[in-house]
Design a protein around this motif. Sequence first.
Motif, PDB file in Angstrom:
ATOM      1  N   SER A 367       0.793  -1.240   0.000  1.00  0.00           N
ATOM      2  CA  SER A 367       0.000   0.000   0.000  1.00  0.00           C
ATOM      3  C   SER A 367       0.822   1.286   0.000  1.00  0.00           C
ATOM      4  N   ASP A 368       2.065   1.246   0.468  1.00  0.00           N
ATOM      5  CA  ASP A 368       2.814   2.485   0.655  1.00  0.00           C
ATOM      6  C   ASP A 368       3.475   3.005  -0.614  1.00  0.00           C
ATOM      7  N   GLN A 369       3.702   2.129  -1.598  1.00  0.00           N
ATOM      8  CA  GLN A 369       4.407   2.583  -2.794  1.00  0.00           C
ATOM      9  C   GLN A 369       3.615   3.644  -3.555  1.00  0.00           C
ATOM     10  N   ALA A 370       2.328   3.415  -3.699  1.00  0.00           N
ATOM     11  CA  ALA A 370       1.492   4.398  -4.410  1.00  0.00           C
ATOM     12  C   ALA A 370       1.481   5.739  -3.674  1.00  0.00           C
ATOM     13  N   LYS A 371       1.479   5.691  -2.352  1.00  0.00           N
ATOM     14  CA  LYS A 371       1.507   6.924  -1.567  1.00  0.00           C
ATOM     15  C   LYS A 371       2.837   7.654  -1.752  1.00  0.00           C
ATOM     16  N   ASP A 373       4.863   7.402  -4.353  1.00  0.00           N
ATOM     17  CA  ASP A 373       4.932   7.912  -5.725  1.00  0.00           C
ATOM     18  C   ASP A 373       4.155   9.207  -5.898  1.00  0.00           C
ATOM     19  N   ALA A 374       3.111   9.407  -5.086  1.00  0.00           N
ATOM     20  CA  ALA A 374       2.250  10.585  -5.223  1.00  0.00           C
ATOM     21  C   ALA A 374       2.826  11.820  -4.531  1.00  0.00           C
ATOM     22  N   MET A 377       7.750  15.638  -4.153  1.00  0.00           N
ATOM     23  CA  MET A 377       9.164  15.519  -4.463  1.00  0.00           C
ATOM     24  C   MET A 377       9.477  14.256  -5.245  1.00  0.00           C
ATOM     25  N   ALA A 378       8.719  13.181  -5.009  1.00  0.00           N
ATOM     26  CA  ALA A 378       8.927  11.968  -5.788  1.00  0.00           C
ATOM     27  C   ALA A 378       8.646  12.239  -7.262  1.00  0.00           C
ATOM     28  N   LYS A 379       7.614  13.037  -7.520  1.00  0.00           N
ATOM     29  CA  LYS A 379       7.297  13.415  -8.892  1.00  0.00           C
ATOM     30  C   LYS A 379       8.346  14.368  -9.452  1.00  0.00           C
ATOM     31  N   ALA A 380       8.812  15.290  -8.626  1.00  0.00           N
ATOM     32  CA  ALA A 380       9.743  16.310  -9.095  1.00  0.00           C
ATOM     33  C   ALA A 380      11.082  15.719  -9.502  1.00  0.00           C
ATOM     34  N   ILE A 381      11.493  14.661  -8.823  1.00  0.00           N
ATOM     35  CA  ILE A 381      12.846  14.150  -9.023  1.00  0.00           C
ATOM     36  C   ILE A 381      12.921  13.021 -10.041  1.00  0.00           C
ATOM     37  N   GLU A 382      11.791  12.407 -10.388  1.00  0.00           N
ATOM     38  CA  GLU A 382      11.820  11.301 -11.335  1.00  0.00           C
ATOM     39  C   GLU A 382      12.062  11.816 -12.758  1.00  0.00           C
TER      40      GLU A 382
END
Length: 571
Positions: A367-371, A373-374, A377-382
């Motif tokens: 359950s935590d991976q989707a959280k 990814d959202a 900063m996870a979006k900003a750095i990918e």
Amino acid sequence: METFVRSLNVNRCLLPAAVGVASAFLFMPVQAHASNCETLTGVSLPGNTTITSAQTLSGNLTINAVGATANSTGMPPFCRIVGVTRPGPNSSVNWEVWMPASGWNGRYVQIGGGAIDGSVNVSTLAARVQLGYAAAADDGGSTGKFADFVNNSDRQLDFAYRAYPATHDNAIPLIRTFYGAGPQKSYFTGCSEGGREALLMAQRYPTYFDGIQAGSPAKYPSHMWIGNNIWLDRLFSNPANALSVQQINLIQNASTAACASPATGVVADPRQCKWDVSSLLCTAGNTPETGTCLSAAQVATMKQVLGRNGGAHNPRTGKMIFPGVNPFSGLTGLFPGSNATDSHIQYIGSLFYNNLNWPWQDYNFASDQAKLDALPMAKAIETINPDLSAFAAHGGKLLMWAGWEDPQIFVWDTVNFYDYMVRHNANPVDGALIDLNYDNPEYPYGKTTPSEFINPALKQRFAAASHAAYGRAVDATSKFAKLYMASGVNHCGGGPGAQDFIAQGMNGSLTQALINWVEKGEAPEAIPVSKRQNDTATGAVKFSSLMCPYPKSLNYSGSGDPLSSSSYTCQ
């Protein structure tokens, strides 16, 4: 997100119309136009920038820079500019631009960082200037300390994506002022974190560079550090699964012995290797404690870890989080996995959760991976956008590369991403055919329908058409982006494989192939490489080989000297 200065990409307007004329110009030495280097302190620069130093240097030097010191001998006269840019109130992006006072080859190269940056790579700047390049490097807006990212959104965003275009936007007007003309061609090179930065520039700033070299890119941190650190730690925290160093070496040695060329000791292509870790299962009279075999539990665990279909998966959906690793070299130190002070755990804590003490032990893979990814900063750095159409339209060329035995950013992640790009470049009909027989794991790269749910008879019927469609999509992608695979090479170097293409820097065969592609229109195919004594640029050659463009594979022709690249082909 903030708006950034992008208006100073002026080097493109200076290109001669004819390629031949451009190539000739690039190798004519260019003299400095400004009266002296020191006058550059008065150049108006964008992005809340301050020049802190401008001086002409030469000879034998000890250069002190942010986070780094380098000793360089025999330096030709060059202009060293030191500056700082502040995209936000808590920013501090330190950068340097070095320009040869004479003999400039007309090229600009920007150098990517590593790890979490925090230093300006002055030793590489010196090497590039000695080759006639105007060059720039920065510290990524980072101090190199994870704690300084915590609750500092400016430092986080600078490291994620703001520092690198800022360096470019300041370097170009300085070069124009110093020489009276901007660069004829611009390049970006980096590996690991620098490879992520390289992809960032191709994806988000597609007109900034003509040629980009991205090695083993750390493109997906929110999955990468979860998959090859926390998941491994969880897996090997069970004493029944844990491996000793002797057993890790056993896995490496046995797999290599089964699949490597007897002449070179290098595994040409893991896709051709049929070795199974089950061959190391302990038999009667032997026990795992001897280090010469594996228990049934250890074998089962390694089957989860190894290969393209191994690695961390969501236990609820079966969806891949991050792929597995190849077994041949570099595994010592990777297992048993992570620990509470591991730098990659601190990476996640500081950049994504603003908490160095985040409870990583409780991470829920279902359950935590989707959280994660959202998170912003996870979006900003990918850097996982497969659409490089703007970069291609600009005429840009991308050379990605990875070592087949990379034990840090597992090589299948790079391969899967390139296949994701290939699939993106397929036309709708070919895309549907590719999906019918597409075995690349989904995580999120690639198709939406797992191939195991497709009727086997249907897959078999359309297998040839699917393969042909994939080939057409590879051809389309290869017009502007290629992935090269280095046999027997670890993360950004190391390992038993040929790797002088790294040691020689901008004179290396991979970078020269990129330059020839950009400046002469010569699309690269097989690239010659050599294994040298101590993996230096000038060491005695032990054997020579080829780097093959994916999906082609390195193959021995069946005759000739197995230590010579002339006996190998890419098929």
